[in-house]
Design an enzyme around this catalytic site. Structure first.
Site, PDB file in Angstrom:
ATOM      1  N   ASP A  22      12.411 -21.908 -10.271  1.00 45.90           N
ATOM      2  CA  ASP A  22      11.712 -22.931  -9.479  1.00 45.90           C
ATOM      3  C   ASP A  22      12.088 -24.350  -9.930  1.00 45.90           C
ATOM      4  O   ASP A  22      12.336 -24.587 -11.115  1.00 45.90           O
ATOM      5  CB  ASP A  22      10.193 -22.717  -9.649  1.00 45.90           C
ATOM      6  CG  ASP A  22       9.397 -23.447  -8.579  1.00 45.90           C
ATOM      7  OD1 ASP A  22       9.988 -23.910  -7.594  1.00 45.90           O
ATOM      8  OD2 ASP A  22       8.169 -23.557  -8.739  1.00 45.90           O
ATOM      9  N   HIS A  39      19.890 -26.765  -5.256  1.00 37.94           N
ATOM     10  CA  HIS A  39      20.201 -25.325  -5.217  1.00 37.94           C
ATOM     11  C   HIS A  39      21.602 -25.079  -5.791  1.00 37.94           C
ATOM     12  O   HIS A  39      21.815 -24.099  -6.503  1.00 37.94           O
ATOM     13  CB  HIS A  39      20.099 -24.790  -3.790  1.00 37.94           C
ATOM     14  CG  HIS A  39      18.722 -24.912  -3.214  1.00 37.94           C
ATOM     15  ND1 HIS A  39      17.595 -24.528  -3.902  1.00 37.94           N
ATOM     16  CD2 HIS A  39      18.272 -25.401  -2.023  1.00 37.94           C
ATOM     17  CE1 HIS A  39      16.516 -24.756  -3.155  1.00 37.94           C
ATOM     18  NE2 HIS A  39      16.903 -25.295  -2.022  1.00 37.94           N
ATOM     19  N   LEU A 133      25.071  -5.187 -17.297  1.00 36.08           N
ATOM     20  CA  LEU A 133      23.851  -5.838 -16.841  1.00 36.08           C
ATOM     21  C   LEU A 133      23.645  -5.505 -15.368  1.00 36.08           C
ATOM     22  O   LEU A 133      24.573  -5.657 -14.571  1.00 36.08           O
ATOM     23  CB  LEU A 133      23.984  -7.364 -16.995  1.00 36.08           C
ATOM     24  CG  LEU A 133      22.880  -8.209 -16.343  1.00 36.08           C
ATOM     25  CD1 LEU A 133      21.564  -8.071 -17.107  1.00 36.08           C
ATOM     26  CD2 LEU A 133      23.268  -9.691 -16.288  1.00 36.08           C
TER      27      LEU A 133
HETATM   28  C1  FPP Z   1      13.258 -22.627  -5.805  1.00 38.35           C
HETATM   29  O1  FPP Z   1      13.278 -24.028  -6.000  1.00 38.35           O
HETATM   30  C2  FPP Z   1      14.630 -22.112  -5.586  1.00 38.35           C
HETATM   31  C3  FPP Z   1      15.045 -21.444  -4.476  1.00 38.35           C
HETATM   32  C4  FPP Z   1      14.158 -21.144  -3.328  1.00 38.35           C
HETATM   33  C5  FPP Z   1      16.459 -21.014  -4.327  1.00 38.35           C
HETATM   34  C6  FPP Z   1      17.111 -20.476  -5.580  1.00 38.35           C
HETATM   35  C7  FPP Z   1      18.574 -20.289  -5.372  1.00 38.35           C
HETATM   36  C8  FPP Z   1      19.522 -20.545  -6.308  1.00 38.35           C
HETATM   37  C9  FPP Z   1      19.233 -20.974  -7.681  1.00 38.35           C
HETATM   38  C10 FPP Z   1      20.938 -20.304  -5.941  1.00 38.35           C
HETATM   39  C11 FPP Z   1      21.316 -18.981  -6.526  1.00 38.35           C
HETATM   40  C12 FPP Z   1      22.313 -18.249  -5.736  1.00 38.35           C
HETATM   41  C13 FPP Z   1      22.326 -16.887  -5.636  1.00 38.35           C
HETATM   42  C14 FPP Z   1      23.464 -16.200  -4.965  1.00 38.35           C
HETATM   43  C15 FPP Z   1      21.255 -16.023  -6.157  1.00 38.35           C
HETATM   44  P1  FPP Z   1      12.536 -24.949  -4.943  1.00 38.35           P
HETATM   45  O2  FPP Z   1      13.480 -25.288  -3.853  1.00 38.35           O
HETATM   46  O3  FPP Z   1      11.276 -24.279  -4.517  1.00 38.35           O
HETATM   47  O4  FPP Z   1      12.217 -26.232  -5.797  1.00 38.35           O
HETATM   48  P2  FPP Z   1      10.965 -27.203  -5.627  1.00 38.35           P
HETATM   49  O5  FPP Z   1       9.760 -26.389  -5.986  1.00 38.35           O
HETATM   50  O6  FPP Z   1      11.253 -28.292  -6.612  1.00 38.35           O
HETATM   51  O7  FPP Z   1      10.956 -27.674  -4.206  1.00 38.35           O
END
Ligand code: FPP
Length: 244
Positions: A22, A39, A133
């Site tokens: 997050d 992201h 893994l």
């Molecule tokens: C949450 O942060 C994150 C996500 C919804 C997306 C996570 C994806 C990645 C880390 C890319 C990984 C790629 C693969 C292939 C698995 P948020 O957007 O909710 O952050 P915020 O709470 O600050 O808005």
């Protein structure tokens, strides 16, 4: 600096780590960047987490990439994430394969783009024999929808007369979970200072140690994961019993 070059000697290494990655959006907003840049940055933290799990000998890692609730985000962000998943699978599967990573996707596939589902299936097939893994990537995943599906399958067995209601045990539930055959997570990490479970693996984390880190996911580096594993190795787990 992340130092370990050999598997560190800790008392108890988690067999399964689950991570709610997050804070990508806030990381980007703090820098005046579009949320999508967060992201992309979060992807590097995921690569680092994989490296650390392999080094420590953690056999299972599950990451929350897209929840059933994330569809309510602006369509531009949803499209970006779906394309990012596809690109990552296209570009990084060979490296993951070389690292001995077995890819497994958890979540409902029916409303994902067919090209993404195809890519997910071919990555699973290519890496299916790897055993360093197991990386479960949760896409269109929700704990409640997982349990609903399980309930439907168990109900169908009862309706067909192959299962007596009084014979339903935890095993009948477990064998229909996406994580069938895997140990439950013993460490759940959530970054960004939030302390919620957000519908992630709600059956499987019944006895998990919870670890909430203040850092945003793109800032959560190898050292931070190593610290979380060390935190876990010092816990005393009793599973409702008493220490003997
Ligand atoms: C949450 O942060 C994150 C996500 C919804 C997306 C996570 C994806 C990645 C880390 C890319 C990984 C790629 C693969 C292939 C698995 P948020 O957007 O909710 O952050 P915020 O709470 O600050 O808005």
């Amino acid at each position: 600096m992340f130092k370990p070059q050999v598997k560190p000697e800790l008392n108890d290494i988690p067999k399964h780590i689950a991570i709610i990655m997050d804070g990508n959006g806030r990381w980007a907003e703090q820098r005046g960047l579009p949320r999508t840049a967060g992201h992309k940055a979060g992807l590097q933290s995921l690569r680092d987490a994989i490296t650390v799990c392999i080094l420590y000998g953690v056999p299972y890692l599950t990451v929350y990439a897209f929840s059933t609730e994330n569809w309510s985000r602006p369509s531009k962000e949803v499209d970006f994430l779906m394309n990012l998943f596809e690109d990552v699978l296209k570009n990084e599967t060979e490296r993951l394969h070389q690292q001995g990573v077995k890819l497994n996707f958890i979540g409902l596939r029916h409303n994902l783009k067919p090209s993404l589902v195809q890519m997910m299936e071919s990555c699973e097939a290519k890496t299916s024999a790897n055993d360093k893994l197991t990386l479960n990537i949760a896409i269109n995943y929700g704990g409640r929808s997982e349990l609903l599906e399980v309930t439907r399958k168990v109900a169908a067995q009862v309706k067909a007369g192959t299962l007596e209601p009084e014979k339903i045990t935890e095993n009948e539930i477990i064998e229909h979970l996406f994580t069938k055959g895997q140990p439950d997570p013993d460490l759940l990490i959530r970054t960004s200072g939030e302390s919620r479970i957000s519908n992630f693996l709600i059956w499987q984390i019944a006895y998990a140690e919870l670890y909430f880190a203040d850092k945003l996911w793109p800032d959560f580096g190898k050292d931070d994961l190593a610290e979380a594993i060390e935190f876990y190795s010092k816990r005393e787990r009793r599973f409702g019993g008493l220490k003997l």
